[in-house]
Enzyme design. Structure first.
Site, short mmCIF file in Angstrom:
data_model
loop_
_atom_site.label_atom_id
_atom_site.label_comp_id
_atom_site.label_asym_id
_atom_site.label_seq_id
_atom_site.Cartn_x
_atom_site.Cartn_y
_atom_site.Cartn_z
N HIS A 61 0.86 -1.20 0.00
CA HIS A 61 0.00 0.00 0.00
C HIS A 61 0.89 1.25 0.00
O HIS A 61 1.96 1.25 0.64
CB HIS A 61 -0.92 -0.01 1.22
CG HIS A 61 -1.97 1.07 1.15
ND1 HIS A 61 -1.69 2.37 1.45
CD2 HIS A 61 -3.26 1.03 0.76
CE1 HIS A 61 -2.78 3.11 1.26
NE2 HIS A 61 -3.75 2.31 0.84
N GLU B 119 -3.92 1.48 -7.51
CA GLU B 119 -4.24 2.65 -6.71
C GLU B 119 -3.32 3.81 -7.09
O GLU B 119 -2.22 3.93 -6.53
CB GLU B 119 -4.06 2.34 -5.22
CG GLU B 119 -5.00 1.30 -4.68
CD GLU B 119 -5.30 1.54 -3.19
OE1 GLU B 119 -6.46 1.67 -2.84
OE2 GLU B 119 -4.34 1.61 -2.40
P1 PGA Z 1 -9.45 6.29 -0.11
O1 PGA Z 1 -8.28 5.25 0.27
O2 PGA Z 1 -10.62 5.47 -0.63
O3 PGA Z 1 -9.77 6.99 1.18
O4 PGA Z 1 -8.92 7.18 -1.16
C1 PGA Z 1 -7.98 4.15 -0.55
C2 PGA Z 1 -6.79 3.40 -0.01
O5 PGA Z 1 -5.91 4.02 0.59
O6 PGA Z 1 -6.71 2.16 -0.16
#
Ligand code: PGA
Length: 248
Positions: free
Chosen positions: A94, A165
């Site tokens: 992450h 992401e």
């Molecule tokens: P968010 O976070 O939906 O608050 O943008 C996503 C994540 O960090 O996995």
């Protein structure tokens, strides 16, 4: 089957976590075609498991962390062997772990090896740092992915979930455009299929909310979402699940 994961990050107190987990488990009953996963803070995982007795069957737990080591003198870390039987999934790579704990490349690959050896599905997060129209962006992202998965066999990789992401979209309230996500996810899938025979799921994460889940749910290449902020409101999370259970 699509997968919806709620990443609670370092938020919630125990009573709130138990209540929220119950609400999510209840919502999961309405979406048997989805796998619904929550990733609470580590100390809440066992109480949640005991509180819910883990039903329905499409509801599962994830850890937000794991060590790349088997066991030993690693104060504050948690081994995959300790998570086995307690969680079904674990986030790795992450952007917040990369940024604040320097977990990248070989470290991420070792964490994945540990998880796979203990029957826990790694959810490998990846994505570019900045929003750009750089035509080499996807190439760079794929380069990073190949470091994170170095040493993993084709068979091991097929047991992983990927979560695209883009870091610039996380926690900002502005997700990437559905068309942009479609392009990146399709390219990543095609590349990994050719290179590594990967046919697993690719999720999207970064400011997913009920306001945009409907459009994201229509992106056929997407196998689900990783939700941060909006996963802390049961109603919002259930709405996102509803938007992803419709159009497969
Ligand atoms: P968010 O976070 O939906 O608050 O943008 C996503 C994540 O960090 O996995």
């Amino acid at each position: 089957m699509r997968t919806i994961i709620g990443n609670w990050k370092m938020k919630t107190r125990l009573p709130e976590a138990l209540a929220l987990a119950s609400q999510v488990a209840k919502a999961a009953e309405r979406f048997p075609a989805l796998e619904i996963v929550i990733a609470p803070s580590l100390p809440w995982i066992v109480p949640i498991r005991e509180h819910l007795r883990m039903s329905p069957p499409n509801f599962a737990l994830a850890s937000q962390v794991v060590s790349g080591h088997t066991e030993g003198a690693y104060t504050g870390d948690v081994a995959a062997s300790q998570l086995q039987g307690i969680v079904e999934y674990c986030l790795v790579g992450h952007s917040e772990r990369r940024k604040y704990h320097g977990e990248q490349g070989r470290v991420v690959a070792e964490q994945m090896q540990q998880l796979l050896a203990h029957n826990i599905t790694p959810v490998l997060c990846f994505g570019e740092l900045e929003k750009s129209r750089n035509p080499h962006m996807v190439e760079q992202v794929l380069h990073g992915l190949s470091h994170d998965t170095e040493g993993l066999t084709v068979d091991q990789l097929s047991h992983c979930i990927l979560a695209y992401e883009p870091v610039w979209a996380i926690g900002t309230g502005t997700p990437a455009e559905p068309e942009y996500i479609r392009e990146v996810v399709a390219t990543v899938k095609a590349h990994l299929k050719d290179e590594k025979g990967f046919r697993g799921q690719v999720l999207y994460g970064g400011s997913v909310t009920p306001a945009n889940a409907h459009d994201l749910g229509r992106v056929h290449e997407l196998d689900g979402v990783l939700v941060g902020g909006a996963s802390l409101q049961a109603k919002d999370f259930a709405q996102i699940c509803a938007d992803f259970s419709g159009h497969v």
